[in-house]
Motif scaffolding. Structure first.
Motif, PDB file in Angstrom:
ATOM      1  N   MET A   1       0.845  -1.180   0.000  1.00 40.99           N
ATOM      2  CA  MET A   1       0.000   0.000   0.000  1.00 40.99           C
ATOM      3  C   MET A   1       0.887   1.238   0.000  1.00 40.99           C
ATOM      4  SD  MET A   1      -3.011   0.688   2.660  1.00 40.99           S
ATOM      5  CE  MET A   1      -4.233   1.844   2.326  1.00 40.99           C
ATOM      6  N   GLY A   2       0.675   2.142  -0.940  1.00 39.72           N
ATOM      7  CA  GLY A   2       1.498   3.345  -1.069  1.00 39.72           C
ATOM      8  C   GLY A   2       1.018   4.487  -0.194  1.00 39.72           C
ATOM      9  N   ALA A   3       1.828   5.511  -0.130  1.00 43.33           N
ATOM     10  CA  ALA A   3       1.477   6.702   0.645  1.00 43.33           C
ATOM     11  C   ALA A   3       0.429   7.513  -0.108  1.00 43.33           C
ATOM     12  CB  ALA A   3       2.715   7.545   0.873  1.00 43.33           C
ATOM     13  N   SER A   4      -0.402   8.212   0.647  1.00 42.69           N
ATOM     14  CA  SER A   4      -1.416   9.048   0.012  1.00 42.69           C
ATOM     15  C   SER A   4      -0.745  10.237  -0.670  1.00 42.69           C
ATOM     16  CB  SER A   4      -2.411   9.557   1.054  1.00 42.69           C
ATOM     17  OG  SER A   4      -1.793  10.507   1.895  1.00 42.69           O
TER      18      SER A   4
ATOM     19  N   HIS B   1       0.115  13.014   1.820  1.00 42.12           N
ATOM     20  CA  HIS B   1       1.309  12.688   2.608  1.00 42.12           C
ATOM     21  C   HIS B   1       2.570  12.910   1.772  1.00 42.12           C
ATOM     22  CE1 HIS B   1       3.936  10.765   5.493  1.00 42.12           C
ATOM     23  NE2 HIS B   1       4.415  10.009   4.514  1.00 42.12           N
ATOM     24  N   THR B   2       2.535  12.481   0.532  1.00 44.45           N
ATOM     25  CA  THR B   2       3.686  12.645  -0.357  1.00 44.45           C
ATOM     26  C   THR B   2       3.998  14.126  -0.566  1.00 44.45           C
ATOM     27  OG1 THR B   2       3.134  10.576  -1.470  1.00 44.45           O
ATOM     28  CG2 THR B   2       4.612  12.076  -2.640  1.00 44.45           C
TER      29      THR B   2
ATOM     30  N   VAL C   1       5.703  15.505   2.540  1.00 43.70           N
ATOM     31  CA  VAL C   1       7.090  15.043   2.654  1.00 43.70           C
ATOM     32  C   VAL C   1       7.988  15.794   1.670  1.00 43.70           C
ATOM     33  CG1 VAL C   1       8.619  13.063   2.287  1.00 43.70           C
ATOM     34  CG2 VAL C   1       6.490  12.782   3.572  1.00 43.70           C
ATOM     35  N   VAL C   2       7.549  15.920   0.430  1.00 39.29           N
ATOM     36  CA  VAL C   2       8.342  16.617  -0.584  1.00 39.29           C
ATOM     37  C   VAL C   2       8.493  18.093  -0.214  1.00 39.29           C
ATOM     38  CG1 VAL C   2       8.397  17.354  -3.007  1.00 39.29           C
ATOM     39  CG2 VAL C   2       7.795  14.998  -2.432  1.00 39.29           C
ATOM     40  N   PHE C   3       7.416  18.729   0.255  1.00 42.62           N
ATOM     41  CA  PHE C   3       7.476  20.130   0.657  1.00 42.62           C
ATOM     42  C   PHE C   3       8.512  20.330   1.762  1.00 42.62           C
ATOM     43  CE2 PHE C   3       6.290  23.965   2.901  1.00 42.62           C
ATOM     44  CZ  PHE C   3       5.944  24.829   1.874  1.00 42.62           C
ATOM     45  N   LYS C   4       8.492  19.452   2.743  1.00 43.93           N
ATOM     46  CA  LYS C   4       9.443  19.561   3.857  1.00 43.93           C
ATOM     47  C   LYS C   4      10.874  19.364   3.371  1.00 43.93           C
ATOM     48  CE  LYS C   4      10.295  18.824   8.579  1.00 43.93           C
ATOM     49  NZ  LYS C   4       9.677  18.864   9.839  1.00 43.93           N
ATOM     50  N   GLN C   5      11.085  18.460   2.427  1.00 43.01           N
ATOM     51  CA  GLN C   5      12.428  18.241   1.884  1.00 43.01           C
ATOM     52  C   GLN C   5      12.923  19.481   1.140  1.00 43.01           C
ATOM     53  OE1 GLN C   5      11.814  14.722  -0.467  1.00 43.01           O
ATOM     54  NE2 GLN C   5      12.327  13.339   1.217  1.00 43.01           N
ATOM     55  N   LEU C   6      12.023  20.147   0.424  1.00 47.33           N
ATOM     56  CA  LEU C   6      12.409  21.313  -0.373  1.00 47.33           C
ATOM     57  C   LEU C   6      12.601  22.574   0.457  1.00 47.33           C
ATOM     58  CD1 LEU C   6      10.096  20.824  -3.478  1.00 47.33           C
ATOM     59  CD2 LEU C   6      12.553  20.434  -3.346  1.00 47.33           C
ATOM     60  N   THR C   7      11.805  22.734   1.514  1.00 52.79           N
ATOM     61  CA  THR C   7      11.814  23.993   2.270  1.00 52.79           C
ATOM     62  C   THR C   7      12.375  23.862   3.675  1.00 52.79           C
ATOM     63  OG1 THR C   7       9.598  23.653   3.165  1.00 52.79           O
ATOM     64  CG2 THR C   7       9.764  24.802   1.028  1.00 52.79           C
TER      65      THR C   7
END
Length: 86
Positions: A1-4, A7-8, A11-17
């Motif tokens: 089961m993958g991430a919603s 949620h993705t 996670v990507v926003f936090k990695q970028l900012t």
């Protein structure tokens, strides 16, 4: 089961900012408030940057700047009077 998808995106926003979406939004609002406080009241500024309660705005502003909005305004006025008197 993958991430919603939401949620993705988080996670990507936090990695970028390096901050959460809510932290980023608060930073943007406070930075805009700093500009507005030089010409508007605390209440006008609070509503202009998206707060429905000026007391809560003051709490968030102080948490980010270590100054109350009124203290920030007073510092801005002091700097302005020093600059214009030179």
């Amino acid at each position: 089961m993958g991430a919603s998808r939401s949620h993705t995106v988080k996670v990507v926003f936090k990695q970028l900012t390096a901050s959460t979406i809510n932290q980023y939004l608060a930073d943007v609002r406070i930075n805009q408030a700093k500009l507005l406080l030089l010409t508007k009241t605390v209440t006008e500024t609070a509503y202009a940057v998206g707060f429905n309660n000026s007391a809560y705005f003051s709490t968030v502003f102080k948490k980010h700047t270590q100054l109350s909005p009124k203290e920030y305004q007073q510092q801005g006025q002091l700097k302005s009077s020093i600059t214009t008197s030179k």
